[in-house]
Design an enzyme around this catalytic site. Sequence first.
Site, PDB file in Angstrom:
ATOM      1  CG  ASP A 104      -0.079  -0.278   2.522  1.00 54.14           C
ATOM      2  OD1 ASP A 104       1.136  -0.043   2.504  1.00 54.14           O
ATOM      3  OD2 ASP A 104      -0.672  -0.723   3.529  1.00 54.14           O
ATOM      4  CD  GLU A 126       0.777  -6.722   3.070  1.00 51.46           C
ATOM      5  OE1 GLU A 126       0.815  -5.490   2.930  1.00 51.46           O
ATOM      6  OE2 GLU A 126       1.555  -7.324   3.809  1.00 51.46           O
ATOM      7  CD  GLU A 140       0.501   4.212   4.767  1.00 53.96           C
ATOM      8  OE1 GLU A 140      -0.410   4.830   5.370  1.00 53.96           O
ATOM      9  OE2 GLU A 140       1.696   4.529   4.865  1.00 53.96           O
ATOM     10  CG  HIS A 211       7.068   3.802  10.309  1.00 51.59           C
ATOM     11  ND1 HIS A 211       6.815   2.546  10.783  1.00 51.59           N
ATOM     12  CD2 HIS A 211       6.454   3.870   9.096  1.00 51.59           C
ATOM     13  CE1 HIS A 211       6.102   1.867   9.894  1.00 51.59           C
ATOM     14  NE2 HIS A 211       5.859   2.653   8.868  1.00 51.59           N
ATOM     15  NE  ARG A 213       3.438   9.628   4.948  1.00 47.66           N
ATOM     16  CZ  ARG A 213       3.974  10.654   4.304  1.00 47.66           C
ATOM     17  NH1 ARG A 213       3.539  11.875   4.483  1.00 47.66           N
ATOM     18  NH2 ARG A 213       4.964  10.466   3.443  1.00 47.66           N
ATOM     19  CG  HIS A 243      11.142   5.033   9.575  1.00 48.37           C
ATOM     20  ND1 HIS A 243      11.274   5.972   8.578  1.00 48.37           N
ATOM     21  CD2 HIS A 243      10.454   3.997   9.030  1.00 48.37           C
ATOM     22  CE1 HIS A 243      10.674   5.526   7.486  1.00 48.37           C
ATOM     23  NE2 HIS A 243      10.174   4.320   7.733  1.00 48.37           N
TER      24      HIS A 243
HETATM   25  C1  UD1 Z   1       6.387   4.692   3.835  1.00 50.86           C
HETATM   26  C2  UD1 Z   1       5.068   4.048   3.464  1.00 50.86           C
HETATM   27  C3  UD1 Z   1       4.519   3.260   4.644  1.00 50.86           C
HETATM   28  C4  UD1 Z   1       5.521   2.253   5.128  1.00 50.86           C
HETATM   29  C5  UD1 Z   1       6.857   2.917   5.387  1.00 50.86           C
HETATM   30  C6  UD1 Z   1       7.849   1.827   5.643  1.00 50.86           C
HETATM   31  C7  UD1 Z   1       3.852   5.414   1.857  1.00 50.86           C
HETATM   32  C8  UD1 Z   1       2.725   6.339   1.653  1.00 50.86           C
HETATM   33  N1  UD1 Z   1       4.082   5.060   3.128  1.00 50.86           N
HETATM   34  O1  UD1 Z   1       6.159   5.586   4.918  1.00 50.86           O
HETATM   35  O2  UD1 Z   1       3.335   2.585   4.262  1.00 50.86           O
HETATM   36  O3  UD1 Z   1       5.031   1.694   6.320  1.00 50.86           O
HETATM   37  O4  UD1 Z   1       7.296   3.684   4.261  1.00 50.86           O
HETATM   38  O5  UD1 Z   1       8.955   2.236   6.335  1.00 50.86           O
HETATM   39  O6  UD1 Z   1       4.487   5.010   0.919  1.00 50.86           O
HETATM   40  N2  UD1 Z   1      13.930   8.490   4.324  1.00 50.86           N
HETATM   41  C9  UD1 Z   1      15.301   8.510   4.246  1.00 50.86           C
HETATM   42  N3  UD1 Z   1      15.970   7.339   3.994  1.00 50.86           N
HETATM   43  C10 UD1 Z   1      15.330   6.159   3.845  1.00 50.86           C
HETATM   44  C11 UD1 Z   1      13.932   6.140   3.942  1.00 50.86           C
HETATM   45  C12 UD1 Z   1      13.246   7.310   4.162  1.00 50.86           C
HETATM   46  O7  UD1 Z   1      15.910   9.555   4.393  1.00 50.86           O
HETATM   47  O8  UD1 Z   1      15.985   5.141   3.622  1.00 50.86           O
HETATM   48  C13 UD1 Z   1      13.180   9.743   4.544  1.00 50.86           C
HETATM   49  C14 UD1 Z   1      12.575  10.268   3.238  1.00 50.86           C
HETATM   50  O9  UD1 Z   1      13.316  11.290   2.679  1.00 50.86           O
HETATM   51  C15 UD1 Z   1      11.217  10.799   3.668  1.00 50.86           C
HETATM   52  C16 UD1 Z   1      10.958  10.201   5.031  1.00 50.86           C
HETATM   53  O10 UD1 Z   1      12.106   9.458   5.393  1.00 50.86           O
HETATM   54  O11 UD1 Z   1      11.190  12.185   3.718  1.00 50.86           O
HETATM   55  C17 UD1 Z   1       9.776   9.298   5.033  1.00 50.86           C
HETATM   56  O12 UD1 Z   1       9.857   8.351   3.966  1.00 50.86           O
HETATM   57  P1  UD1 Z   1       8.536   7.943   3.186  1.00 50.86           P
HETATM   58  O13 UD1 Z   1       8.766   6.857   2.208  1.00 50.86           O
HETATM   59  O14 UD1 Z   1       7.906   9.194   2.663  1.00 50.86           O
HETATM   60  O15 UD1 Z   1       7.774   7.301   4.429  1.00 50.86           O
HETATM   61  P2  UD1 Z   1       6.277   7.169   4.809  1.00 50.86           P
HETATM   62  O16 UD1 Z   1       5.379   7.657   3.731  1.00 50.86           O
HETATM   63  O17 UD1 Z   1       6.096   7.722   6.176  1.00 50.86           O
HETATM   64  N1  UDP Z   2      12.597  -4.085   9.865  1.00 47.69           N
HETATM   65  C1  UDP Z   2      13.967  -4.243   9.662  1.00 47.69           C
HETATM   66  N2  UDP Z   2      14.826  -3.468  10.387  1.00 47.69           N
HETATM   67  C2  UDP Z   2      14.399  -2.558  11.306  1.00 47.69           C
HETATM   68  C3  UDP Z   2      12.992  -2.404  11.494  1.00 47.69           C
HETATM   69  C4  UDP Z   2      12.119  -3.176  10.746  1.00 47.69           C
HETATM   70  O1  UDP Z   2      14.394  -5.067   8.855  1.00 47.69           O
HETATM   71  O2  UDP Z   2      15.233  -1.901  11.933  1.00 47.69           O
HETATM   72  C5  UDP Z   2      11.681  -4.892   9.051  1.00 47.69           C
HETATM   73  C6  UDP Z   2      10.651  -5.695   9.818  1.00 47.69           C
HETATM   74  O3  UDP Z   2      11.123  -6.982  10.085  1.00 47.69           O
HETATM   75  C7  UDP Z   2       9.440  -5.716   8.904  1.00 47.69           C
HETATM   76  C8  UDP Z   2       9.610  -4.472   8.067  1.00 47.69           C
HETATM   77  O4  UDP Z   2      10.936  -3.989   8.287  1.00 47.69           O
HETATM   78  O5  UDP Z   2       9.491  -6.821   8.016  1.00 47.69           O
HETATM   79  C9  UDP Z   2       8.602  -3.453   8.479  1.00 47.69           C
HETATM   80  O6  UDP Z   2       8.882  -2.247   7.870  1.00 47.69           O
HETATM   81  P1  UDP Z   2       8.241  -0.902   8.354  1.00 47.69           P
HETATM   82  O7  UDP Z   2       7.862  -1.016   9.796  1.00 47.69           O
HETATM   83  O8  UDP Z   2       9.187   0.176   7.944  1.00 47.69           O
HETATM   84  O9  UDP Z   2       6.959  -0.774   7.431  1.00 47.69           O
HETATM   85  P2  UDP Z   2       5.476  -1.349   7.508  1.00 47.69           P
HETATM   86  O10 UDP Z   2       5.543  -2.814   7.689  1.00 47.69           O
HETATM   87  O11 UDP Z   2       4.794  -0.652   8.645  1.00 47.69           O
HETATM   88  O12 UDP Z   2       4.883  -0.940   6.214  1.00 47.69           O
END
Ligand code: UD1
Ligand code: UDP
Length: 387
Positions: A104, A126, A140, A211, A213, A243
Site C-alpha cells: 500500500d 498482500e 495507505e 514511524h 504518519r 526509522h
Molecule cells: C512509507 C510508506 C509506509 C511504510 C513505510 C515503511 C507510503 C505512503 N508510506 O512511509 O506505508 O510503512 O514507508 O517504512 O508510501 N527516508 C530517508 N531514507 C530512507 C527512507 C526514508 O531519508 O531510507 C526519509 C525520506 O526522505 C522521507 C521520510 O524518510 O522524507 C519518510 O519516507 P517515506 O517513504 O515518505 O515514508 P512514509 O510515507 O512515512
Molecule cells: N525491519 C527491519 N529493520 C528494522 C525495522 C524493521 O528489517 O530496523 C523490518 C521488519 O522486520 C518488517 C519491516 O521492516 O518486516 C517493516 O517495515 P516498516 O515497519 O518500515 O513498514 P510497515 O511494515 O509498517 O509498512
Amino acid sequence: MSTHPSAMPVRAMLVLGTRPEAIKLAPLARAMASGTQFEPIVVTTGQHREMLHQMLGLLGVDVRIALDVMRSRQQLSDLTARLVRELGEVMRGQRPDLVVVQGDTTTALAGALAAFYEKIPVAHIEAGLRTGVIDNPFPEELNRSLIGRMARWHFAPTAAAARHLTDEGVPAEQVFTTGNTVIDNLLWVLAEGTGTSAFRTGDKRILVTLHRRENQGERMRGMGRALRRLAGRGDVEIVLPLHMSPAVRDVLLPELGGHEGISLVEPLDYLDFAATLAECDLVLTDSGGIQEEAPSLSKPALVLRTTTERPEAVEVGAARLIGTDPDTIVSCAERLLDDPAEYRRMAGAGNPFGDGQAATRVLTQLAEDFAAEVPVGTATTGPYSAA
Ligand code: UD1
Ligand code: UDP
C-alpha cells in the site's frame, strides 16, 4: 492479454521502493530467479534509500533498474508524480508481461497506475487489507483500495482479506488466498541464521518501532514519555531501531536519546532485525509487517495505533490494539512484563498470517494463467488456510 508462448519465460516486473516491499517481494524475486518460467525484472524506485539498499543484497534480490526518486522530507504529491512519470518510462522501455506490486505504499500505487496506463496487467501482493477508515492509516488505506481497482490478480494473505475484495465486487476467480510472503521471508532468513541481536543485557527485552504518519508529532512524543516510564522500572532494556524519516527522528531523538535503559539504534538489516525480534520478550510497534512477524516467533505485540488492517493477530490473541495513550501503553506493557499467565496466553496464540508457501502459490497461479488460453483461470493451487 494475449496467450503467452509457453516456451518463453513470463517477463514479470517487480516494482518496489520501501523496506517492507523489499522484504515481502524478495521471496517472489528469489523464486522467479531460481526457475525458468519467469524472468524477474526488479525495479527499485528509491522511495527509500538507505533502508532499501541495506536489504536487497542480503535478501538475494538482483536489481535490474534503479530509480532515485527520494528527496529529503518528500511530499506525497511530488513523490507520486515523480514515480508515475519515471515508472511509466521504464514500463514503456521494457514492455513486461505483467507488473507486480506489493502492499500500500506510494511506490505500489504509482506502479499499479503506471502499468494501468500502459495497459500492462497488474498483480497485487498482500491485497484486500482494509481498516474501513479511508484516512487511517494515511494514505495507505486509500492506496490499497485504489490498487484493488486496478489489479487483475489479487493475492490476499488471509481469508478475511480475500472476503473484503469479493465484498467490494472483485470477481472471486481473480482473488487467491496465499498467506503473506513476509512469513516466507522470515523463515528463509531464520534458516540462514546469521543475524546479531541488538539487545545487550539480561533484562526484560522490549523491541519498539514507530514511524506511522498518524503517530508523528505530539502522539509520538507521548509514546516516548511512556517508553521512558517503562525504562524507569530499572528491569527492562528497550531497543528502538529509528526509522530514517526526519519526522520520526525530530521527535524521538530529543525525547529518548541518552536515556538509561533505552538504546536508539540505526535501522537494522533484516538478518539483525530477525535476530533481535527472536530474542525480545515483547514488541511495541505501529508497523504493519512487524504485526505479522511477531506472532510467528511467539512474541506478544502491542499495536500502538487506533486501527489495524491486520485484525487476525488480535482475533487469535497474539496482539492487542492498544492505541496511543501513554498511560495505556505503560499499563498494557507492564501487565505483560509482570503477569506470566497473560504473557503465556499471548505468546502461545499462534500465527494467522501464513505457512511460508505464499510465493509458491502466487507463482503457480501466475504460471497457469500465462500458459492458459484465458488470462485469469480458476485457482488450482490449494489456498492458504490458517485453520
Ligand atoms: C512509507 C510508506 C509506509 C511504510 C513505510 C515503511 C507510503 C505512503 N508510506 O512511509 O506505508 O510503512 O514507508 O517504512 O508510501 N527516508 C530517508 N531514507 C530512507 C527512507 C526514508 O531519508 O531510507 C526519509 C525520506 O526522505 C522521507 C521520510 O524518510 O522524507 C519518510 O519516507 P517515506 O517513504 O515518505 O515514508 P512514509 O510515507 O512515512
Ligand atoms: N525491519 C527491519 N529493520 C528494522 C525495522 C524493521 O528489517 O530496523 C523490518 C521488519 O522486520 C518488517 C519491516 O521492516 O518486516 C517493516 O517495515 P516498516 O515497519 O518500515 O513498514 P510497515 O511494515 O509498517 O509498512
